[in-house]
Design a protein around this motif. Structure first.
Motif, PDB file in Angstrom:
ATOM      1  N   LEU A 145       0.835  -1.204   0.000  1.00  0.00           N
ATOM      2  CA  LEU A 145       0.000   0.000   0.000  1.00  0.00           C
ATOM      3  C   LEU A 145       0.873   1.258   0.000  1.00  0.00           C
ATOM      4  O   LEU A 145       0.617   2.226  -0.725  1.00  0.00           O
ATOM      5  CB  LEU A 145      -0.927  -0.024   1.221  1.00  0.00           C
ATOM      6  CG  LEU A 145      -1.981   1.072   1.288  1.00  0.00           C
ATOM      7  CD1 LEU A 145      -2.936   0.958   0.104  1.00  0.00           C
ATOM      8  CD2 LEU A 145      -2.751   0.968   2.588  1.00  0.00           C
ATOM      9  N   GLU A 146       1.948   1.149   0.775  1.00  0.00           N
ATOM     10  CA  GLU A 146       2.867   2.294   0.872  1.00  0.00           C
ATOM     11  C   GLU A 146       3.500   2.567  -0.495  1.00  0.00           C
ATOM     12  O   GLU A 146       3.598   3.718  -0.936  1.00  0.00           O
ATOM     13  CB  GLU A 146       3.953   1.950   1.903  1.00  0.00           C
ATOM     14  CG  GLU A 146       4.608   3.155   2.500  1.00  0.00           C
ATOM     15  CD  GLU A 146       5.579   2.734   3.606  1.00  0.00           C
ATOM     16  OE1 GLU A 146       6.672   3.279   3.648  1.00  0.00           O
ATOM     17  OE2 GLU A 146       5.212   1.822   4.408  1.00  0.00           O
ATOM     18  N   ALA A 147       3.854   1.470  -1.169  1.00  0.00           N
ATOM     19  CA  ALA A 147       4.499   1.616  -2.490  1.00  0.00           C
ATOM     20  C   ALA A 147       3.546   2.247  -3.487  1.00  0.00           C
ATOM     21  O   ALA A 147       3.909   3.148  -4.241  1.00  0.00           O
ATOM     22  CB  ALA A 147       4.951   0.240  -2.988  1.00  0.00           C
ATOM     23  N   VAL A 148       2.293   1.764  -3.481  1.00  0.00           N
ATOM     24  CA  VAL A 148       1.308   2.307  -4.423  1.00  0.00           C
ATOM     25  C   VAL A 148       1.044   3.768  -4.105  1.00  0.00           C
ATOM     26  O   VAL A 148       0.947   4.616  -5.001  1.00  0.00           O
ATOM     27  CB  VAL A 148      -0.004   1.486  -4.403  1.00  0.00           C
ATOM     28  CG1 VAL A 148      -1.048   2.120  -5.316  1.00  0.00           C
ATOM     29  CG2 VAL A 148       0.259   0.057  -4.829  1.00  0.00           C
ATOM     30  N   ALA A 149       0.961   4.066  -2.812  1.00  0.00           N
ATOM     31  CA  ALA A 149       0.642   5.440  -2.403  1.00  0.00           C
ATOM     32  C   ALA A 149       1.739   6.410  -2.837  1.00  0.00           C
ATOM     33  O   ALA A 149       1.458   7.593  -3.090  1.00  0.00           O
ATOM     34  CB  ALA A 149       0.437   5.501  -0.897  1.00  0.00           C
ATOM     35  N   SER A 150       2.961   5.880  -2.915  1.00  0.00           N
ATOM     36  CA  SER A 150       4.034   6.780  -3.358  1.00  0.00           C
ATOM     37  C   SER A 150       3.868   7.150  -4.824  1.00  0.00           C
ATOM     38  O   SER A 150       4.311   8.188  -5.271  1.00  0.00           O
ATOM     39  CB  SER A 150       5.405   6.113  -3.115  1.00  0.00           C
ATOM     40  OG  SER A 150       5.513   4.973  -3.951  1.00  0.00           O
ATOM     41  N   LEU A 151       3.224   6.278  -5.601  1.00  0.00           N
ATOM     42  CA  LEU A 151       2.965   6.555  -7.009  1.00  0.00           C
ATOM     43  C   LEU A 151       1.629   7.275  -7.201  1.00  0.00           C
ATOM     44  O   LEU A 151       1.459   8.107  -8.065  1.00  0.00           O
ATOM     45  CB  LEU A 151       2.927   5.240  -7.811  1.00  0.00           C
ATOM     46  CG  LEU A 151       4.261   4.472  -7.829  1.00  0.00           C
ATOM     47  CD1 LEU A 151       4.082   3.091  -8.473  1.00  0.00           C
ATOM     48  CD2 LEU A 151       5.312   5.258  -8.601  1.00  0.00           C
ATOM     49  N   VAL A 152       0.625   6.853  -6.392  1.00  0.00           N
ATOM     50  CA  VAL A 152      -0.703   7.470  -6.496  1.00  0.00           C
ATOM     51  C   VAL A 152      -1.007   8.148  -5.159  1.00  0.00           C
ATOM     52  O   VAL A 152      -1.498   7.503  -4.224  1.00  0.00           O
ATOM     53  CB  VAL A 152      -1.790   6.413  -6.795  1.00  0.00           C
ATOM     54  CG1 VAL A 152      -3.139   7.084  -7.031  1.00  0.00           C
ATOM     55  CG2 VAL A 152      -1.395   5.531  -7.946  1.00  0.00           C
ATOM     56  N   PRO A 153      -0.695   9.412  -5.060  1.00  0.00           N
ATOM     57  CA  PRO A 153      -0.863  10.082  -3.755  1.00  0.00           C
ATOM     58  C   PRO A 153      -2.313   9.989  -3.278  1.00  0.00           C
ATOM     59  O   PRO A 153      -3.252  10.141  -4.069  1.00  0.00           O
ATOM     60  CB  PRO A 153      -0.466  11.534  -4.065  1.00  0.00           C
ATOM     61  CG  PRO A 153       0.375  11.461  -5.289  1.00  0.00           C
ATOM     62  CD  PRO A 153      -0.097  10.304  -6.065  1.00  0.00           C
ATOM     63  N   GLY A 154      -2.459   9.697  -1.999  1.00  0.00           N
ATOM     64  CA  GLY A 154      -3.802   9.642  -1.398  1.00  0.00           C
ATOM     65  C   GLY A 154      -4.435   8.264  -1.473  1.00  0.00           C
ATOM     66  O   GLY A 154      -5.487   8.014  -0.894  1.00  0.00           O
ATOM     67  N   PHE A 155      -3.792   7.324  -2.200  1.00  0.00           N
ATOM     68  CA  PHE A 155      -4.376   5.986  -2.346  1.00  0.00           C
ATOM     69  C   PHE A 155      -4.564   5.296  -0.993  1.00  0.00           C
ATOM     70  O   PHE A 155      -5.527   4.583  -0.764  1.00  0.00           O
ATOM     71  CB  PHE A 155      -3.455   5.141  -3.240  1.00  0.00           C
ATOM     72  CG  PHE A 155      -4.042   3.801  -3.615  1.00  0.00           C
ATOM     73  CD1 PHE A 155      -5.007   3.714  -4.628  1.00  0.00           C
ATOM     74  CD2 PHE A 155      -3.674   2.642  -2.948  1.00  0.00           C
ATOM     75  CE1 PHE A 155      -5.539   2.481  -4.958  1.00  0.00           C
ATOM     76  CE2 PHE A 155      -4.219   1.418  -3.281  1.00  0.00           C
ATOM     77  CZ  PHE A 155      -5.163   1.323  -4.289  1.00  0.00           C
TER      78      PHE A 155
END
Lengths: 269, 742
Positions: B664-674
């Motif tokens: 989740l952390e990795a995705v959030a770094s690419l998609v802010p707010g995810f």
């Protein structure tokens, strides 16, 4: 010539006495609250007269019974679903007010006129039956006036028993003061007999009798003449419930002794 | 267009609904014969029946001389002859289901035991009426009419002898101990049979002089089973037996009789043929019983409905008078309203009243349905006989061929007149087999639904009614005999097939394509009603009906978490609740249709003019209350069934939509707010939110979820309706006293 009686019973509906009967003033005169919607019964005194008439007609060959009722047509129709099951009779309907606030003379006139026009009625053999009293606002005068309008002079009030003779006459027991009876002998019809309670129990409802009666009742209702509100010149200043509160308790089929005992206990306090 | 939520003062109920209203609601305003029968039954109920109960006649199981007078009163009032056709001495032509329903309803208004006494007499005659030979019909139907003046004969009074001492036959088992064998069979003469039958819980057995007994063959020379007519004058033992020690319905004579009698074979109901030296009854006992029970169960349902409606007046009176002790002044709220000052008491009585209305609507509709069905069934029998179609299998085959035509008829019937092929419609309407199939599909659902819902829900609701009378409710002198009625309702839920039997029948019949086709149209019908009369609850009900329909279709193809089929006859945990849910819907729908009928026809009766608007408004509010209640039941049941057989997702490898915290952390770094989305997250150490598992997301159930959500919203306004109805209770005028003793 036949010796049978032609018995015309005058009787109509009253609101079921068990209902809450609250007099109210309406723009067109006094009435009872929600009167049109209250269930109705055949006036109990008239009902006794009807049962006695049916009983008498059974005992005296060639007798016939008519029931003349003045009331709102739809209510009469509803009433007949029960009353028509009690005894065989031919129905004479008059469409008008059966309110306790109608004028009794106008009511008597309407009834007398309807009776005069009954086909096949032999008024020399006529016994005019009805209640000596009524469960509506009780003037106790209507039947006498109907008799008078029809020219019937022999009138007996508060009758409890009629015993026909072989020669066409009859003996009548009328209630008088002090639990006494006045016993009279009448040479024969025509006569007016206003009944108290009589001696007969209420017959059971029998749908077979009812359906036989119904063949005549529906046409009679269809052709019932309309006589309106029958208020005449009567004016009521106000109407109200009697101040003494009714404490109603329903007891059906209680024996005479049981009733007497209860009354005695009540009197003793 | 009316606004049901408007706060403006509206006309409301002025008096309790009387006969004028009921005649329109239950569709017998133009049947004077029925109105008279009803009045006759009422005079018996509120006369001798009420007096017997008040005098404590229910305290003994014995059939006493006082109770015997009931039969005489019923004879005198014409009630005994209601079921008899005119050619045999009766007086009501044509089908009599509605007539019998009205009689049962009126008697049960006071005491259902008395109603059962008449019902049992009719039940004894029913096998003969439905399946008897012409000779049997003439003898027993004619003999059951009370002897007239001058007639020297005894009145035949019957008992229906099916149930046997436990563990043998009840209403739904073929394990029968009653036996029939050949006693004598002389050449060229009619065989004589010997019948042994011990009965249990046989109503009318104490005074019956004939009985229709179910027996199985105990002799190779008799095939299968049959029903046989026994008479008390037959050679052998006719022992009425001891009274059943039942706690309820003590005004009916229930005994455990013993019969061991020799009778001619002509007493086999429906007759017999002799094939290869074997007596073959024309009807097995179960064939006779099936024809009988599908009608008589309806009246039982109405008995409980009468109880509920009869409770309203005494409860209102009790509530209003409850606080008059002490010093309250007339005119004060405490004096005039008493317990009616409390909202809970009003709301609970509204529930009782609404249930009673719905039960009566359902029951009387079903009775009328059978009045339409009876002639169709006779015509069907005639046609099949004419075509040489015999036996259950051959009949099923014949009706499979009719099914498509029946479905076409249903479709055409629900089309606007201008849009349908009227020639084809009329052709199908005139086809007796098509009409039979359509009505049969309905009767096979409505009969068990009436029996099941009216008695089951009715018995539970009677408990509420009793509770509304406080301690008084469970005393013998409670006005309206409510305590006794509560107990009696339990027997009504049991005899003539307990609730499980009705549910089992519904399991099969409610998935009949011909029924479901009609049900689909009813959903549209409810929407149309809602569109022109929004306050009825019809819209709520339509959504609940959609939900039920979706669920029954889903369940028939779905499997549980173990891969087992969900909907089948043995899986009663699935099918039975759906039967219950359907019954709620049917009851509520009939209630709405009846009130619409009143609104439509009431204006033609001048007696109703004064109070019609208020009466309709009140009854409409009751419909809304019931529709909400029914919808709630359907929502609860369907949700349990749809989700309840799936395994709850777990945190261990069962979570397709879960994210590991690191992912989740990795995705959030690419998609802010995810990471702020409401996602299921499993920590790297396996930790997770405090709950049983990830939330449920079953694909393919979107429609169900949408309907559930919609249904919740559809409840809008139902409590406002309840408030209005409750307010009406405080104002309605009631009689000063009950019209029967206590």
């Amino acid at each position: 010539m036949s010796n049978g009686y032609h018995i015309v019973v005058c009787g109509s509906l009253v609101p079921d006495p068990l209902q809450t009967l609250e007099p109210v003033m309406a723009p067109d005169g006094p009435g009872l609250k929600n009167e049109a919607m209250l269930p109705s019964v055949l006036d109990p005194w008239a009902a006794h007269a009807l049962y006695e008439a049916a009983h008498l007609a059974k005992r005296v060959p060639d007798s016939k019974v008519w029931l003349a009722s003045l009331g709102p047509k739809p209510k009469l129709q509803q009433l007949m679903m029960a009353v028509a099951q009690k005894a065989p009779f031919e129905f004479v309907a008059i469409d008008g007010s059966a309110s306790g606030f109608a004028d009794s003379f106008e009511t008597a006139q309407a009834l007398a006129k309807a009776i005069q026009s009954i086909p096949g009625l032999d008024r020399d053999r006529m016994l005019l039956f009805g209640g000596c009293s009524s469960a509506s606002r009780d003037a106790g005068t209507t039947l006498s006036m109907v008799g008078a309008l029809l020219g019937v002079e022999d009138q007996f009030l508060a009758v409890d028993e009629i015993e026909p003779d072989a020669d066409g006459g009859f003996r009548v027991k009328e209630r008088v003061e002090g639990a006494q009876y006045l016993v009279s002998r009448c040479a024969g019809a025509p006569a007016v007999l206003a009944w108290a309670t009589g001696n007969l129990p209420e017959p059971p409802n029998n749908p077979q009798i009812g359906m036989a009666n119904m063949r005549g009742i529906l046409p009679a209702l269809a052709k019932a003449p309309s006589v309106g509100a029958l208020r005449g010149g009567l004016r009521f200043e106000s109407v109200e419930t009697p101040s003494q509160r009714r404490e109603t308790r329903v007891v059906k089929d209680a024996g005479v002794e049981e009733i007497a005992r209860e009354l005695a206990e009540w009197i003793r306090g | 267009m009316t606004d049901p939520n408007s706060g403006a003062t509206k006309p409301t109920l002025k008096t309790l609904p009387g006969d004028d209203v009921r005649q329109i609601l239950w569709r017998y305003a133009d049947r004077y014969d029925l109105q008279m029968v009803q009045q006759a039954a009422r005079s018996v109920a509120r006369g001798i029946v009420a007096r017997l109960v008040a005098d404590g006649a229910r305290h003994t199981h014995e059939w006493t001389p006082e109770k015997q007078k009931l039969l005489e009163a019923m004879d005198e009032a014409g009630l005994t002859a209601v079921a008899i056709d005119p050619e045999h001495g009766g007086y009501i032509p044509g089908p009599k289901n509605l007539a019998l329903a009205l009689v049962a309803f009126e008697l049960s208004w006071v005491d259902a035991g008395a109603a059962t006494a008449t019902l049992a007499g009719n039940l004894a005659l029913a096998p003969i009426h439905e399946r008897g030979t012409p000779e049997q019909v003439a003898r027993y139907m004619g003999g059951a009419v009370p002897a007239g003046p001058g007639e020297d004969r005894r009145t035949l009074r019957g008992a229906f002898a099916l149930t046997e001492p436990i563990p043998f036959v009840g209403v739904d088992t073929n394990t029968m101990a009653g036996r029939v064998r050949v006693a004598e069979w002389k050449d060229g003469e009619e065989p004589m049979l010997h019948v042994d039958k011990r009965g249990r819980f046989i109503t009318n057995a104490a005074f019956a002089n004939f009985a229709c007994a179910a027996v199985a063959s105990d002799d190779a020379r008799i095939k299968g089973s049959c029903m046989v007519i026994l008479e008390d004058t037959d050679e052998g033992v006719w022992d009425p037996g001891s009274p059943t020690l039942k706690l309820v319905h003590q005004l009916s004579a229930t005994n455990d009789p013993i019969y061991s009698l020799k009778v001619p074979a002509s007493r086999i109901i429906g007759g017999y043929t002799i094939q290869d030296g074997v007596i073959v009854p024309n009807y097995s006992h179960s064939e006779v019983i099936e024809a009988v029970f599908r009608r008589t169960r309806v009246t039982v349902g109405l008995m409980t409905a009468a109880k509920l409606l009869s409770a309203v007046e005494p409860i209102i009176r009790y509530h209003r008078q409850r606080f008059r002790g002490g010093q309250p002044q007339p005119g004060s709220s405490r004096y005039e309203l008493g317990i009616q000052q409390r909202e809970d008491a009003l709301h609970r009585l509204i529930d009782v009243w609404a249930t009673g209305e719905a039960a009566a609507s359902l029951g009387f509709y079903t009775a009328r349905l059978f009045d339409e069905f009876d002639p169709l069934e006779r015509e069907k029998d005639r046609l099949l006989q004419e075509r040489g179609i015999k036996g259950a299998r051959a009949q099923m085959k014949a009706f499979a061929a009719v099914k498509d035509a029946a479905l076409e008829f249903i479709r055409l019937e629900h089309l606007p007149e201008q849009k349908r092929d009227s020639a084809r419609y009329e052709e199908l309407k005139a086809d007796s087999l098509v009409q039979f199939a359509v009505k049969d599909a309905l009767s096979q659902v409505f009969c068990p639904a009436t029996k099941l819902w009216n008695t089951g829900v009715g018995a539970n609701t009677m408990r509420e009614a009793v509770s509304l009378m406080g301690g008084y409710g469970i005393t013998e002198d409670c006005p309206g005999f409510l305590g006794q009625k509560w107990m009696d309702a339990q027997l009504e839920a049991t005899y003539e097939g307990p609730e499980a039997v009705q549910r089992r029948q519904l399991t099969v019949t409610m998935v009949n394509e011909l029924f479901l086709a009609q049900f689909r149209h009813w959903i549209r019908q409810m929407r149309q009603i809602a569109s022109r009369k929004p306050g009825t609850g019809a819209c709520t009900l339509a959504t609940a009906m959609e939900l039920w329909l979706w669920t029954i279709e889903f369940l028939q193809s779905a499997q549980d978490a173990h891969g087992e089929t969900l909907y089948h006859g043995q899986r009663q945990g699935v099918a039975f609740p759906m039967a219950d849910a359907l019954s709620w819907l049917l009851a509520s729908r009939q209630q709405i249709l009846d009130v619409l009928e009143l609104e439509d026809k009431g204006g033609h009766n001048p007696l109703l003019a004064d109070g019609l608007e208020g009466t309709v408004a009140f009854l409409t509010d009751l419909c809304h209350v019931m529709a909400a209640r029914a919808s709630g039941e359907v929502g609860r049941i369907t949700a349990e069934l749809v989700y309840g057989y799936q395994r709850h997702p777990s945190w261990d490898g069962d979570c397709d939509s879960c994210f590991k915290a690191s992912e989740l952390e990795a995705v959030a770094s690419l998609v802010p707010g995810f990471d702020s989305s409401p996602l299921e997250v499993i920590q790297d150490d396996g930790g997770h939110a405090d709950k049983a598992g990830p939330c449920v997301r079953f694909p393919g159930m979107e429609r169900f979820r949408a309907l559930r959500l919609k249904l919740d919203g559809c409840l809008t306004g139902c409590r406002l309706a309840k408030d209005r109805a409750a307010e009406a209770l405080t104002q309605v005028m009631i009689p000063e006293a009950l019209d029967y003793p206590r």
